[in-house]
Scaffold this motif. Structure first.
Motif, PDB file in Angstrom:
ATOM      1  N   GLU A  69       0.828  -1.209   0.000  1.00  0.00           N
ATOM      2  CA  GLU A  69       0.000   0.000   0.000  1.00  0.00           C
ATOM      3  C   GLU A  69       0.862   1.259   0.000  1.00  0.00           C
ATOM      4  OE1 GLU A  69      -4.123   0.283   2.107  1.00  0.00           O
ATOM      5  OE2 GLU A  69      -2.591   0.959   3.526  1.00  0.00           O
ATOM      6  N   LEU A  70       1.902   1.276   0.869  1.00  0.00           N
ATOM      7  CA  LEU A  70       2.811   2.420   0.899  1.00  0.00           C
ATOM      8  C   LEU A  70       3.609   2.526  -0.389  1.00  0.00           C
ATOM      9  CD1 LEU A  70       4.309   2.506   4.522  1.00  0.00           C
ATOM     10  CD2 LEU A  70       2.796   4.183   3.467  1.00  0.00           C
ATOM     11  N   ASN A  71       4.009   1.373  -0.949  1.00  0.00           N
ATOM     12  CA  ASN A  71       4.750   1.380  -2.215  1.00  0.00           C
ATOM     13  C   ASN A  71       3.956   2.091  -3.305  1.00  0.00           C
ATOM     14  OD1 ASN A  71       7.362   0.170  -2.050  1.00  0.00           O
ATOM     15  ND2 ASN A  71       6.376  -1.784  -1.613  1.00  0.00           N
ATOM     16  N   GLU A  72       2.674   1.835  -3.365  1.00  0.00           N
ATOM     17  CA  GLU A  72       1.824   2.473  -4.370  1.00  0.00           C
ATOM     18  C   GLU A  72       1.781   3.998  -4.167  1.00  0.00           C
ATOM     19  OE1 GLU A  72      -2.020   0.644  -4.324  1.00  0.00           O
ATOM     20  OE2 GLU A  72      -1.221  -1.355  -4.817  1.00  0.00           O
ATOM     21  N   LEU A  73       1.697   4.416  -2.903  1.00  0.00           N
ATOM     22  CA  LEU A  73       1.692   5.854  -2.610  1.00  0.00           C
ATOM     23  C   LEU A  73       3.026   6.497  -2.977  1.00  0.00           C
ATOM     24  CD1 LEU A  73      -0.153   5.944   0.846  1.00  0.00           C
ATOM     25  CD2 LEU A  73      -1.101   6.494  -1.391  1.00  0.00           C
ATOM     26  N   VAL A  74       4.124   5.807  -2.672  1.00  0.00           N
ATOM     27  CA  VAL A  74       5.466   6.321  -2.997  1.00  0.00           C
ATOM     28  C   VAL A  74       5.628   6.463  -4.513  1.00  0.00           C
ATOM     29  CG1 VAL A  74       7.921   5.704  -3.033  1.00  0.00           C
ATOM     30  CG2 VAL A  74       6.649   5.628  -0.893  1.00  0.00           C
ATOM     31  N   LEU A  75       5.203   5.470  -5.264  1.00  0.00           N
ATOM     32  CA  LEU A  75       5.299   5.534  -6.735  1.00  0.00           C
ATOM     33  C   LEU A  75       4.505   6.706  -7.291  1.00  0.00           C
ATOM     34  CD1 LEU A  75       5.084   1.747  -7.712  1.00  0.00           C
ATOM     35  CD2 LEU A  75       7.067   3.265  -7.967  1.00  0.00           C
ATOM     36  N   GLU A  76       3.336   6.959  -6.712  1.00  0.00           N
ATOM     37  CA  GLU A  76       2.522   8.095  -7.157  1.00  0.00           C
ATOM     38  C   GLU A  76       3.192   9.418  -6.798  1.00  0.00           C
ATOM     39  OE1 GLU A  76      -0.448  10.078  -9.043  1.00  0.00           O
ATOM     40  OE2 GLU A  76      -0.130   7.898  -9.058  1.00  0.00           O
ATOM     41  N   ALA A  77       3.713   9.516  -5.563  1.00  0.00           N
ATOM     42  CA  ALA A  77       4.354  10.765  -5.119  1.00  0.00           C
ATOM     43  C   ALA A  77       5.653  11.038  -5.858  1.00  0.00           C
ATOM     44  CB  ALA A  77       4.601  10.704  -3.609  1.00  0.00           C
TER      45      ALA A  77
END
Length: 309
Positions: free
Chosen positions: A8-16
């Motif tokens: 879940e955090l990985n997805e947020l990091v990729l977006e940011a």
């Protein structure tokens, strides 16, 4: 306990990470220019000792302005609230963190708050010790206790780079010395301050500091009180009002947690009674904050309902 990667955090990091192209690595400290602008990582540390992460959280970060919160806590422990705030004020400023203008126009002449450079230099001046080495060791010991990591130290390369180029900070010191805010040798204070800013750690260490502030000064695993509750409260208040330089108001609206940034790209966050956050993203916006780190925190605040307001 190892820090587990979170999808879940990985997805947020990729977006940011998409926002790193709009930022720029700090270049006025030569050693900081070596950072890779597209890096972004985050660690979230919970009171039960569990940790979630995304990105390369082992990458080392120098604290830079994040150290201002820690030396403020130590100075308050050393000297007490009344003594500290005789030398520095409580109020936010709309000026850049390294501005001298308010020193010139305020009466009495003292820095507006401990999170701007002038205020942080005045606070470091108050740290007690027999000499510079003793004072530095006290700061390091305090940070090691906060991170529960006895190996935390400072980067000699970054400290040297900062010391050799810190002409504006020297100007702030001489101005304050003229008006009695500080009374020690400027070069000695600059030596201590640049080493303080060059204290080096990773995102997990940053998150561990964040959890201590989130839990009002108590390290939750050992249940040891490291910071008095009133000192933790004061520090968190400054993190909310002044912690993100002159973007603190917008940050309070969009994210709404106590946090402190540094020009290395680090952000330390404290979500009250929930968890500590450590972020590294060296591409900065025009205020000196991690551009992708801010976006990541904004997305996290929405997803996890972080705002305290």
């Amino acid at each position: 306990m190892p820090c587990k990667s979170s999808e879940e955090l990985n997805e947020l990091v990729l977006e940011a990470k998409k926002y790193t192209k709009y930022g720029k690595v700090a270049d006025y400290i030569p050693e900081l220019k070596k950072a890779h602008p597209h890096d972004l990582s985050v660690a979230i540390y919970h009171p039960n000792g569990t940790c979630r992460s995304a990105g390369d959280i082992q990458q080392k970060i120098t604290l830079q302005s994040i150290s201002k919160v820690l030396t403020l806590a130590l100075a308050l422990i050393d000297c007490g609230e009344e003594s500290v705030f005789r030398k520095v004020g409580y109020e936010p400023t709309g000026d850049p963190f390294n501005s001298i203008i308010k020193l010139e126009i305020m009466n009495p002449t003292k820095p507006l708050n401990p999170m701007i450079n002038a205020g942080a230099l005045a606070v470091t001046h108050m740290i007690k010790g027999k000499n510079i080495e003793d004072r530095l060791n006290r700061i390091l010991s305090f940070v090691q206790e906060l991170t529960n990591n006895p190996n935390v130290t400072y980067s000699q390369e970054v400290a040297k780079s900062e010391f050799e180029t810190a002409h504006l900070n020297r100007s702030l010191c001489y101005y304050m010395k003229q008006y009695g805010v500080i009374n020690e040798d400027v070069e000695e204070l600059m030596d201590l301050y640049t080493k303080q800013c060059a204290i080096e750690m990773d995102c997990l260490d940053l998150a561990r500091i964040g959890i201590v502030f989130a839990m009002d000064g108590v390290e939750p695993i050992t249940n040891k009180r490291i910071i008095p509750v009133d000192v933790a409260r004061i520090c968190k208040t400054f993190m909310v009002t002044c912690g993100m330089y002159n973007a603190s108001g917008e940050f309070a609206v969009r994210v709404g947690i106590p946090a402190k940034s540094g020009v290395s790209g680090g952000i330390m966050g404290a979500v009250p009674n929930r968890f500590g956050i450590g972020i590294f993203g060296p591409a900065l916006d025009d205020k000196g904050n991690s551009i992708a780190g801010l976006k990541l925190l904004e997305m996290m605040s929405i997803k996890y309902a972080l705002s305290m307001f």
